[in-house]
Design a protein around this motif. Structure first.
Motif, mmCIF file in Angstrom:
data_model
loop_
_atom_site.group_PDB
_atom_site.id
_atom_site.type_symbol
_atom_site.label_atom_id
_atom_site.label_comp_id
_atom_site.label_asym_id
_atom_site.label_seq_id
_atom_site.Cartn_x
_atom_site.Cartn_y
_atom_site.Cartn_z
ATOM 1 N N UNK A 187 -6.898 33.529 51.327
ATOM 2 C CA UNK A 187 -7.214 34.937 51.062
ATOM 3 C C UNK A 187 -7.853 35.018 49.674
ATOM 4 N N UNK A 188 -8.499 36.154 49.418
ATOM 5 C CA UNK A 188 -9.129 36.326 48.108
ATOM 6 C C UNK A 188 -8.045 36.579 47.065
ATOM 7 N N UNK A 189 -8.008 35.768 46.017
ATOM 8 C CA UNK A 189 -7.015 35.946 44.950
ATOM 9 C C UNK A 189 -7.557 36.953 43.927
ATOM 10 N N UNK A 190 -6.679 37.502 43.068
ATOM 11 C CA UNK A 190 -7.183 38.385 42.003
ATOM 12 C C UNK A 190 -8.234 37.691 41.134
ATOM 13 N N UNK A 191 -8.092 36.372 40.914
ATOM 14 C CA UNK A 191 -9.104 35.646 40.121
ATOM 15 C C UNK A 191 -10.457 35.661 40.831
ATOM 16 N N UNK A 192 -10.469 35.450 42.141
ATOM 17 C CA UNK A 192 -11.745 35.450 42.869
ATOM 18 C C UNK A 192 -12.392 36.841 42.826
ATOM 19 N N UNK A 193 -11.556 37.878 42.930
ATOM 20 C CA UNK A 193 -12.065 39.254 42.860
ATOM 21 C C UNK A 193 -12.658 39.508 41.461
ATOM 22 N N UNK A 194 -11.928 39.089 40.446
ATOM 23 C CA UNK A 194 -12.378 39.226 39.058
ATOM 24 C C UNK A 194 -13.731 38.517 38.884
ATOM 25 N N UNK A 195 -13.835 37.315 39.452
ATOM 26 C CA UNK A 195 -15.062 36.525 39.297
ATOM 27 C C UNK A 195 -16.245 37.230 39.955
ATOM 28 N N UNK A 196 -16.018 37.785 41.143
ATOM 29 C CA UNK A 196 -17.097 38.544 41.806
ATOM 30 C C UNK A 196 -17.539 39.713 40.944
ATOM 31 N N UNK A 197 -16.575 40.351 40.290
ATOM 32 C CA UNK A 197 -16.886 41.576 39.530
ATOM 33 C C UNK A 197 -17.470 41.298 38.150
ATOM 34 N N UNK A 198 -17.332 40.055 37.661
ATOM 35 C CA UNK A 198 -17.748 39.777 36.286
ATOM 36 C C UNK A 198 -18.800 38.682 36.176
ATOM 37 N N UNK A 199 -19.623 38.550 37.211
ATOM 38 C CA UNK A 199 -20.862 37.793 37.063
ATOM 39 C C UNK A 199 -20.831 36.323 37.440
ATOM 40 N N UNK A 200 -19.762 35.831 38.071
ATOM 41 C CA UNK A 200 -19.824 34.445 38.547
ATOM 42 C C UNK A 200 -20.877 34.354 39.651
ATOM 43 N N UNK A 201 -21.711 33.312 39.614
ATOM 44 C CA UNK A 201 -22.783 33.203 40.608
ATOM 45 C C UNK A 201 -22.229 32.714 41.946
ATOM 46 N N UNK A 202 -21.240 31.826 41.880
ATOM 47 C CA UNK A 202 -20.631 31.288 43.096
ATOM 48 C C UNK A 202 -19.121 31.406 42.950
ATOM 49 N N UNK A 203 -18.472 31.892 43.999
ATOM 50 C CA UNK A 203 -17.009 31.996 43.995
ATOM 51 C C UNK A 203 -16.496 31.217 45.201
ATOM 52 N N UNK A 204 -15.602 30.260 44.936
ATOM 53 C CA UNK A 204 -15.108 29.426 46.032
ATOM 54 C C UNK A 204 -13.585 29.387 46.052
ATOM 55 N N UNK A 205 -13.036 29.356 47.253
ATOM 56 C CA UNK A 205 -11.602 29.082 47.377
ATOM 57 C C UNK A 205 -11.395 27.566 47.471
ATOM 58 N N UNK A 206 -10.160 27.134 47.701
ATOM 59 C CA UNK A 206 -9.859 25.706 47.646
ATOM 60 C C UNK A 206 -9.802 25.013 48.999
ATOM 61 N N UNK A 207 -10.400 25.631 50.038
ATOM 62 C CA UNK A 207 -10.326 24.995 51.354
ATOM 63 C C UNK A 207 -11.067 23.647 51.375
ATOM 64 N N UNK A 208 -12.195 23.599 50.676
ATOM 65 C CA UNK A 208 -12.953 22.348 50.619
ATOM 66 C C UNK A 208 -12.173 21.250 49.901
ATOM 67 N N UNK A 209 -11.427 21.639 48.868
ATOM 68 C CA UNK A 209 -10.581 20.667 48.158
ATOM 69 C C UNK A 209 -9.512 20.123 49.104
ATOM 70 N N UNK A 210 -8.953 21.012 49.926
ATOM 71 C CA UNK A 210 -7.923 20.571 50.881
ATOM 72 C C UNK A 210 -8.488 19.502 51.818
ATOM 73 N N UNK A 211 -9.705 19.759 52.326
ATOM 74 C CA UNK A 211 -10.316 18.805 53.258
ATOM 75 C C UNK A 211 -10.680 17.501 52.536
ATOM 76 N N UNK A 212 -11.208 17.623 51.320
ATOM 77 C CA UNK A 212 -11.641 16.427 50.592
ATOM 78 C C UNK A 212 -10.453 15.568 50.139
ATOM 79 N N UNK A 213 -9.354 16.211 49.716
ATOM 80 C CA UNK A 213 -8.199 15.388 49.336
ATOM 81 C C UNK A 213 -7.626 14.686 50.562
#
Ligand code: ATR
Length: 271
Positions: free
Chosen positions: A219-245
Motif C-alpha cells: 500500500x502507499x505509505x505516508x513517505x510515498x505520499x509525501x514523495x509524490x507531493x514534494x517533487x520526487x520524479x520516481x516513487x517506488x515501493x519495495x515489491x521489486x526488492x522482495x523479488x530480487x532478494x
C-alpha cells in the motif's frame, strides 16, 4: 527427489515468497518445493531444527527472526556478518550457513528494474534498525555516497561508523542535520509505514529527478505520499526488492538465475 525449502516468520500467512519461488522453480526447471512456516515467537531455533531433521535444504527468514537466524548460523557470509542479520539459511550437514540477500536485492531493484544508477549518487537511507543494517553494505558496494538519518541520531552514527572504510564514505545524522540538503535517492528503511506515521523530512529533500524508495510494499505509505507531493520524479515501493532478494537466495541455493522481471510483472498484475 524434490529439494525442500521454506520461509519462516511470525506472522507468515501473507508471505509472497512461496509464490515467487514457485515461479522461479518453473522458469529454471529446478525441482524444489517451498512453503510458508509459522514459528512460535519463542520457537525459531526449534523450528529450524525440525526442518533440518526433515531434510530441508534451506530456508528464508523474515520478521521477527532475522537476528536469531544470525545467531543460529554456524558460518556467515560477509554481507550477513556486516548486517548482523540473516534472511537466508543453507543447511549442509552440521553446518548452518547464514546469508543476507536483502541489500543486494534492493540495489538490484534500483539498478536493473528502475534503471537508476547509484554510483556517486547522494543516497539518504532513513532508519537505523534491522532493515537499514541489512542494506547498508550493498549500497556501499555499488558506489552510493550514503547518509544515514535516524530519529535517534546516535543509532545512525553507530551504523555509519560500523561501515566506514577507505572505499565507502558513509555518515550518520539526525533529521535536523539534513535541513537544506538534497538527495538523488531517498530510501525508507524505517518502520514508520507500519504504524502509518509521518517521518520528519524537509519538503525540499528531493533533488531534481530523485527516486523515493520505500522498502515496504502492499500500500502507499505516508513517505510515498509525501514523495509524490514534494517533487520526487520516481516513487517506488519495495515489491521489486522482495523479488530480487528472493532471486539472490534462489541463486545461492540452486546456482540458477531466474528472470525476475517476469515475476515482478506477474505480481504487479501486468501479465
Ligand atoms: P526494523 O527491523 O524494521 O528496522 P527496528 O529495528 O525496530 O525495525 O527499527 C525501526 C526503525 O524505524 C528505527 O530506525 C526507528 O527509529 P528510532 O531508532 O529512532 O526508534 C525508525 N522509526 C520508526 N518509526 C518512525 C517514525 N515515525 N519516524 C522516523 N523513524 C521511525
Amino acid at each position: 527427489m524434490t529439494d525442500k525449502y521454506a520461509v519462516i516468520g511470525n506472522p507468515i500467512a501473507h508471505s509472497k515468497s512461496p509464490l515467487i519461488h514457485k515461479m522461479f522453480a518453473e522458469q529454471t526447471g529446478q525441482d524444489i518445493s517451498y512453503e510458508a512456516v509459522l514459528a512460535p515467537l519463542d520457537g525459531f531455533a526449534t523450528t529450524v531444527k525440525r526442518l533440518r531433521d526433515e531434510g530441508y535444504k534451506g530456508c528464508n527468514v523474515t520478521v521477527p527472526f532475522k537476528f536469531e537466524a544470525f545467531q543460529l548460523a554456524t558460518q556467515l557470509t560477509p554481507l550477513a556478518e556486516k548486517a548482523q542479520a540473516v534472511n537466508t539459511l543453507k543447511f549442509d550437514g552440521d553446518t548452518i550457513l547464514g546469508n543476507n540477500t536483502d541489500g543486494t536485492g534492493l540495489a538490484q531493484d534500483i539498478l536493473y528494474n528502475l534503471k537508476i544508477a547509484l554510483n556517486n549518487k547522494r543516497v539518504l537511507l532513513m532508519g537505523a534498525g534491522g532493515a537499514a543494517y541489512g542494506v547498508t553494505l550493498p549500497l556501499g558496494h555499488v558506489g552510493a555516497k550514503l547518509t544515514i538519518v535516524n530519529r535517534t541520531a546516535d543509532k545512525a552514527r553507530a551504523l555509519a561508523s560500523s561501515h566506514i572504510s577507505d572505499k565507502f564514505m558513509v555518515s550518520g545524522c539526525s533529521f535536523d542535520e539534513i535541513a537544506g540538503q538534497q538527495f538523488d535517492v531517498v530510501i525508507n528503511a524505517t518502520s514508520a509505514g507500519l504504524t502509518y506515521s509521518e517521518i520528519p523530512l524537509p519538503p525540499t529533500i528531493f533533488a531534481p529527478g530523485a527516486l523515493a524508495y520505500d522498502m515496504m510494499y502492499g500500500r502507499e505509505t505516508p513517505f510515498m505520499k509525501f514523495a509524490h507531493e514534494h517533487g520526487a520524479a520516481i516513487v517506488s515501493d519495495g515489491l521489486g526488492m522482495l523479488v530480487e532478494q528472493a532471486a539472490e537466495s534462489f541463486w545461492w541455493w540452486r546456482s540458477a538465475r531466474p528472470d525476475t522481471r517476469l515475476v515482478l510483472e506477474a505480481l504487479r498484475g501486468k501479465k
